[in-house]
Design an enzyme around this catalytic site. Sequence first.
Site, PDB file in Angstrom:
ATOM      1  CB  CYS A 113      29.951 -27.647  22.499  1.00 43.75           C
ATOM      2  SG  CYS A 113      29.315 -26.647  21.031  1.00 43.75           S
ATOM      3  CG  HIS A 252      32.700 -23.871  24.290  1.00 41.35           C
ATOM      4  ND1 HIS A 252      32.977 -24.552  22.942  1.00 41.35           N
ATOM      5  CD2 HIS A 252      31.422 -23.754  23.764  1.00 41.35           C
ATOM      6  CE1 HIS A 252      32.133 -24.801  22.284  1.00 41.35           C
ATOM      7  NE2 HIS A 252      30.976 -24.075  22.767  1.00 41.35           N
ATOM      8  CG  ASN A 282      30.997 -22.834  18.676  1.00 39.49           C
ATOM      9  OD1 ASN A 282      31.655 -23.996  19.025  1.00 39.49           O
ATOM     10  ND2 ASN A 282      30.007 -22.775  19.359  1.00 39.49           N
TER      11      ASN A 282
HETATM   12  C1  LIG Z   1      24.701 -15.306  19.030  1.00 36.17           C
HETATM   13  C2  LIG Z   1      25.085 -14.083  19.583  1.00 36.17           C
HETATM   14  C3  LIG Z   1      26.433 -13.884  19.130  1.00 36.17           C
HETATM   15  C4  LIG Z   1      24.236 -12.932  19.167  1.00 36.17           C
HETATM   16  O1  LIG Z   1      24.737 -11.873  19.762  1.00 36.17           O
HETATM   17  P1  LIG Z   1      23.675 -10.778  20.496  1.00 36.17           P
HETATM   18  O2  LIG Z   1      24.539  -9.486  21.003  1.00 36.17           O
HETATM   19  O3  LIG Z   1      23.013 -11.882  21.500  1.00 36.17           O
HETATM   20  O4  LIG Z   1      22.831 -10.500  19.335  1.00 36.17           O
HETATM   21  P2  LIG Z   1      21.201 -10.667  18.963  1.00 36.17           P
HETATM   22  O5  LIG Z   1      20.976 -12.181  18.615  1.00 36.17           O
HETATM   23  O6  LIG Z   1      20.556  -9.923  20.089  1.00 36.17           O
HETATM   24  O7  LIG Z   1      21.196  -9.558  17.624  1.00 36.17           O
HETATM   25  C5  LIG Z   1      21.190  -8.302  17.869  1.00 36.17           C
HETATM   26  C6  LIG Z   1      21.100  -7.663  16.373  1.00 36.17           C
HETATM   27  O8  LIG Z   1      22.349  -8.153  15.563  1.00 36.17           O
HETATM   28  C7  LIG Z   1      21.498  -8.649  14.351  1.00 36.17           C
HETATM   29  N1  LIG Z   1      22.613  -9.797  13.695  1.00 36.17           N
HETATM   30  C8  LIG Z   1      22.437 -10.968  14.154  1.00 36.17           C
HETATM   31  N2  LIG Z   1      23.530 -11.646  13.717  1.00 36.17           N
HETATM   32  C9  LIG Z   1      24.212 -10.721  12.887  1.00 36.17           C
HETATM   33  C10 LIG Z   1      25.449 -10.811  11.679  1.00 36.17           C
HETATM   34  N3  LIG Z   1      25.932 -11.974  11.598  1.00 36.17           N
HETATM   35  N4  LIG Z   1      25.523  -9.701  11.299  1.00 36.17           N
HETATM   36  C11 LIG Z   1      25.034  -8.546  11.561  1.00 36.17           C
HETATM   37  N5  LIG Z   1      23.932  -8.229  12.373  1.00 36.17           N
HETATM   38  C12 LIG Z   1      23.566  -9.450  13.006  1.00 36.17           C
HETATM   39  C13 LIG Z   1      20.357  -9.471  14.833  1.00 36.17           C
HETATM   40  O9  LIG Z   1      19.436  -9.276  13.674  1.00 36.17           O
HETATM   41  C14 LIG Z   1      19.959  -8.165  15.473  1.00 36.17           C
HETATM   42  O10 LIG Z   1      19.265  -7.039  14.945  1.00 36.17           O
HETATM   43  P3  LIG Z   1      18.156  -6.278  15.341  1.00 36.17           P
HETATM   44  O11 LIG Z   1      18.354  -5.707  16.716  1.00 36.17           O
HETATM   45  O12 LIG Z   1      17.562  -5.389  14.360  1.00 36.17           O
HETATM   46  O13 LIG Z   1      16.896  -7.358  15.500  1.00 36.17           O
HETATM   47  C15 LIG Z   1      25.326 -14.256  20.865  1.00 36.17           C
HETATM   48  O14 LIG Z   1      23.810 -14.236  21.541  1.00 36.17           O
HETATM   49  C16 LIG Z   1      25.794 -15.638  21.389  1.00 36.17           C
HETATM   50  O15 LIG Z   1      27.068 -15.987  21.296  1.00 36.17           O
HETATM   51  N6  LIG Z   1      25.107 -16.516  21.991  1.00 36.17           N
HETATM   52  C17 LIG Z   1      25.799 -17.765  22.730  1.00 36.17           C
HETATM   53  C18 LIG Z   1      26.163 -18.886  21.501  1.00 36.17           C
HETATM   54  C19 LIG Z   1      26.737 -19.890  21.894  1.00 36.17           C
HETATM   55  O16 LIG Z   1      27.364 -20.078  22.805  1.00 36.17           O
HETATM   56  N7  LIG Z   1      26.561 -20.839  21.118  1.00 36.17           N
HETATM   57  C20 LIG Z   1      27.033 -22.149  20.996  1.00 36.17           C
HETATM   58  C21 LIG Z   1      26.806 -22.902  22.268  1.00 36.17           C
HETATM   59  S1  LIG Z   1      27.829 -24.257  21.843  1.00 36.17           S
END
Ligand SMILES: CC(C)(COP(=O)(O)OP(=O)(O)OC[C@H]1O[C@@H](n2cnc3c(N)ncnc32)[C@H](O)[C@@H]1OP(=O)(O)O)[C@@H](O)C(=O)NCCC(=O)NCCS
Length: 325
Positions: A113, A252, A282
Amino acid sequence: MKYNVILGTGSSAPENVVTNHDLEKIMDTSDEWIVQRTGIKSRHIARPGEKFSDFAVASARTALERAGIAASDLDLIIAGTMTADYIMPSGACSVQAILGADKATGMDVCAACSGFIYGLSIADKYLKCDPDLHILVIGGEIVSHHLDWDDRTTAVLFGDGVGAAVVGARSEGHRLLAVETGSNGNLGSLLYIQGGGSATPITKDFDIKDTYIQMKGREIFKHAIKNMVDISNRALKNAGVSLDQVTKIIPHQANIRIIEMLAHQFKKPMSEVFVNIDRYGNTSAGTIPIAFNEAVEAEFLQPGDIVLMTVFGGGLTWAAAVIEW
Ligand SMILES: CC(C)(COP(=O)(O)OP(=O)(O)OC[C@H]1O[C@@H](n2cnc3c(N)ncnc32)[C@H](O)[C@@H]1OP(=O)(O)O)[C@@H](O)C(=O)NCCC(=O)NCCS
């Protein structure tokens, strides 16, 4: 006295738009979850046959036209991308050939990124050695080919798109005050693509799933905020600018919650922060140059603005730039 300045910007993304409701039909997800947890409503996804250079060239042509520079006048093309048309030649060389930028040198920067701001950093340093150069910096991806459409934890987050800027040295203009970069390879396993490199080469037993993005989202989230704040402070210090003087932020576009937390840390209202994650998701190295170009086109950037750009990505890598608009 000449300064390094942004001469023109451009961006381009596939026509095909995939909404959260479209994704609801192919995986166990919901528009509500995606919007609440990420801020994304839709993203551009390349159709079969569409490739990095299609969008890199379109954005480059716009940036060159606005800069008033002919492709034949370019001395260097830097493409921040991990999804060039081919493993070899580089994305920059593909763009060079299509543009007819015959006297340019082309190179790719692999910083996920952070690729566009890494590219700006390289351009800044080249120009400090030779102010007569004209440099095209591109950032973006066709990242959709590396998504596992059976994995709702990554597939909903990303989109395709490319942006570009032409940089040169002038006595006046949109001045690049500082560009800073950083990385920590020890944390590479938080966000990676396993297959296709020399560690897991493509053999006849190759598992296509090894070409998909793997991410530990929660851990990335924490590192993203800390490192974008730290690198921004470093860039501001080197620019001789205080946080109070910053009037616009182009962050970003990975998650609206990360963007809001950044704004909170910087004590800035969201009205001073450019956001287009709702329409793009993203786009990896594309987020900063696409947002930059849209901020220019929308006149979100005004003369005299002090603009802070900051990014974070796989590697792990991070970077920030400060521009006086
Ligand atoms: C990826 C991201 C959106 C996930 O959000 P989060 O709040 O951390 O969610 P979690 O991963 O803890 O998941 C929470 C729940 O939602 C569920 N879930 C994950 N993706 C899902 C989706 N697309 N739709 C529905 N539910 C979803 C998970 O399975 C989990 O369920 P559970 O509690 O029953 O296990 C977040 O962590 C994020 O943005 N991280 C940084 C990403 C980033 O910056 N990446 C790029 C760098 S370039």
